[in-house]
Scaffold this motif. Structure first.
Motif, PDB file in Angstrom:
ATOM      1  N   SER A   1       0.891  -1.267  -0.072  1.00  0.00           N
ATOM      2  CA  SER A   1       0.042  -0.135  -0.019  1.00  0.00           C
ATOM      3  C   SER A   1       0.989   1.148   0.106  1.00  0.00           C
ATOM      4  N   LEU A   2       0.675   2.092  -0.949  1.00  0.00           N
ATOM      5  CA  LEU A   2       1.346   3.321  -1.009  1.00  0.00           C
ATOM      6  C   LEU A   2       2.916   3.444  -1.131  1.00  0.00           C
ATOM      7  N   ILE A   3       3.544   2.252  -1.650  1.00  0.00           N
ATOM      8  CA  ILE A   3       4.991   1.886  -1.857  1.00  0.00           C
ATOM      9  C   ILE A   3       5.033   0.677  -2.914  1.00  0.00           C
ATOM     10  N   GLU A   4       6.134   0.747  -3.591  1.00  0.00           N
ATOM     11  CA  GLU A   4       6.298  -0.152  -4.785  1.00  0.00           C
ATOM     12  C   GLU A   4       7.530  -1.042  -4.096  1.00  0.00           C
ATOM     13  N   ARG A   5       7.473  -2.376  -4.272  1.00  0.00           N
ATOM     14  CA  ARG A   5       8.520  -3.372  -3.925  1.00  0.00           C
ATOM     15  C   ARG A   5       9.741  -2.823  -4.356  1.00  0.00           C
ATOM     16  N   VAL A   6       9.813  -2.272  -5.424  1.00  0.00           N
ATOM     17  CA  VAL A   6      11.011  -1.646  -6.100  1.00  0.00           C
ATOM     18  C   VAL A   6      11.935  -0.758  -5.209  1.00  0.00           C
ATOM     19  N   ASN A   7      10.825   0.110  -4.589  1.00  0.00           N
ATOM     20  CA  ASN A   7      11.476   1.266  -3.700  1.00  0.00           C
ATOM     21  C   ASN A   7      12.305   0.698  -2.392  1.00  0.00           C
ATOM     22  N   LEU A   8      11.925  -0.592  -2.016  1.00  0.00           N
ATOM     23  CA  LEU A   8      12.575  -1.032  -0.731  1.00  0.00           C
ATOM     24  C   LEU A   8      13.985  -1.487  -0.781  1.00  0.00           C
ATOM     25  N   GLY A   9      14.539  -1.213   0.277  1.00  0.00           N
ATOM     26  CA  GLY A   9      16.036  -1.663   0.245  1.00  0.00           C
ATOM     27  C   GLY A   9      16.423  -2.824   1.299  1.00  0.00           C
ATOM     28  N   LEU A  10      17.254  -2.543   2.368  1.00  0.00           N
ATOM     29  CA  LEU A  10      17.541  -3.480   3.251  1.00  0.00           C
ATOM     30  C   LEU A  10      16.440  -3.795   4.102  1.00  0.00           C
ATOM     31  N   VAL A  11      16.638  -5.232   4.572  1.00  0.00           N
ATOM     32  CA  VAL A  11      15.697  -5.732   5.405  1.00  0.00           C
ATOM     33  C   VAL A  11      16.487  -6.358   6.707  1.00  0.00           C
ATOM     34  N   THR A  12      16.284  -6.018   7.836  1.00  0.00           N
ATOM     35  CA  THR A  12      17.037  -6.255   8.925  1.00  0.00           C
ATOM     36  C   THR A  12      16.050  -7.123   9.903  1.00  0.00           C
ATOM     37  N   VAL A  13      16.650  -8.236  10.566  1.00  0.00           N
ATOM     38  CA  VAL A  13      15.789  -9.137  11.217  1.00  0.00           C
ATOM     39  C   VAL A  13      16.594  -9.373  12.587  1.00  0.00           C
ATOM     40  N   SER A  14      15.980  -9.442  13.783  1.00  0.00           N
ATOM     41  CA  SER A  14      16.289  -9.988  15.266  1.00  0.00           C
ATOM     42  C   SER A  14      15.457 -10.784  15.657  1.00  0.00           C
ATOM     43  N   THR A  15      15.900 -11.645  16.630  1.00  0.00           N
ATOM     44  CA  THR A  15      14.967 -12.689  17.287  1.00  0.00           C
ATOM     45  C   THR A  15      15.512 -12.737  18.597  1.00  0.00           C
ATOM     46  N   ASN A  16      14.633 -13.410  19.622  1.00  0.00           N
ATOM     47  CA  ASN A  16      15.111 -13.639  20.606  1.00  0.00           C
ATOM     48  C   ASN A  16      14.027 -15.044  20.937  1.00  0.00           C
TER      49      ASN A  16
END
Length: 177
Positions: free
Chosen positions: A127-142
């Protein structure tokens, strides 16, 4: 008569890449030893699926447990491996730079698991953004949850108020004991 299995090695994980190959070899050797443990025994479905358990690192229950709840689904194996799968239904805009989402595991881990996210490939899930405009994805877990941030790409326009990413697949792999 209950099926008694040989002691299981540590499950292979990507937490320590230096030992991954050795952990995989130990796990495969353990799997091969199951054949020896079951020689001459009829293996019934009742021996395989059910509640997994252990005592001092030795499996005492079934080989595999599969269950689900409102947070997703999980599988537990007699060697201590646990895999959780689910979905972050919607990640809302956290700032003009990106999105934030979190997921509570359907079953807790004994140690910090490895986590991963997969963004939808379907344009309608943005919604209101295109996937092509996304960059880095960070993940953290516990032991009980995964958090992730999705940042806009370099040079991409600011994330609009009301923007959202829907249907993000999530997985966590680690140990239940």
């Amino acid at each position: 008569m209950p099926l008694t299995l040989p002691a299981a090695p540590s499950a292979p994980t990507l937490t320590n890449p230096a030992t991954f190959e050795a952990d995989c070899s130990a796990f495969l050797a353990w799997m091969a030893s199951l054949g020896t443990a079951m020689a001459g025994k009829a293996l019934l479905t009742t021996d395989i699926l059910g509640t997994v358990s252990q005592s001092g690192g030795v499996p005492t229950g079934k080989l595999m447990e599969r269950n689900s709840n409102a947070n997703g689904e999980y599988e537990r194996y007699a060697n201590g491996l646990q895999i959780c799968r689910g979905e972050i239904a919607s990640m809302a805009r956290a700032s003009s730079d990106g999105f934030f989402g979190s997921w509570s595991f359907p079953a807790a881990f004994a140690t910090t698991p490895y986590g991963n996210v997969a963004l939808s490939r379907t344009p309608e899930d943005y919604s209101l953004i295109e996937r092509v405009n996304l960059g880095l994805v960070t993940v953290s877990t516990n032991a009980t949850a995964l958090s992730c941030a999705v940042l806009r790409g370099a040079g991409a326009p600011a994330v609009a108020t009301g923007a959202a990413i829907n249907k993000t697949s999530v997985v966590a792999i680690g140990r239940w004991f």
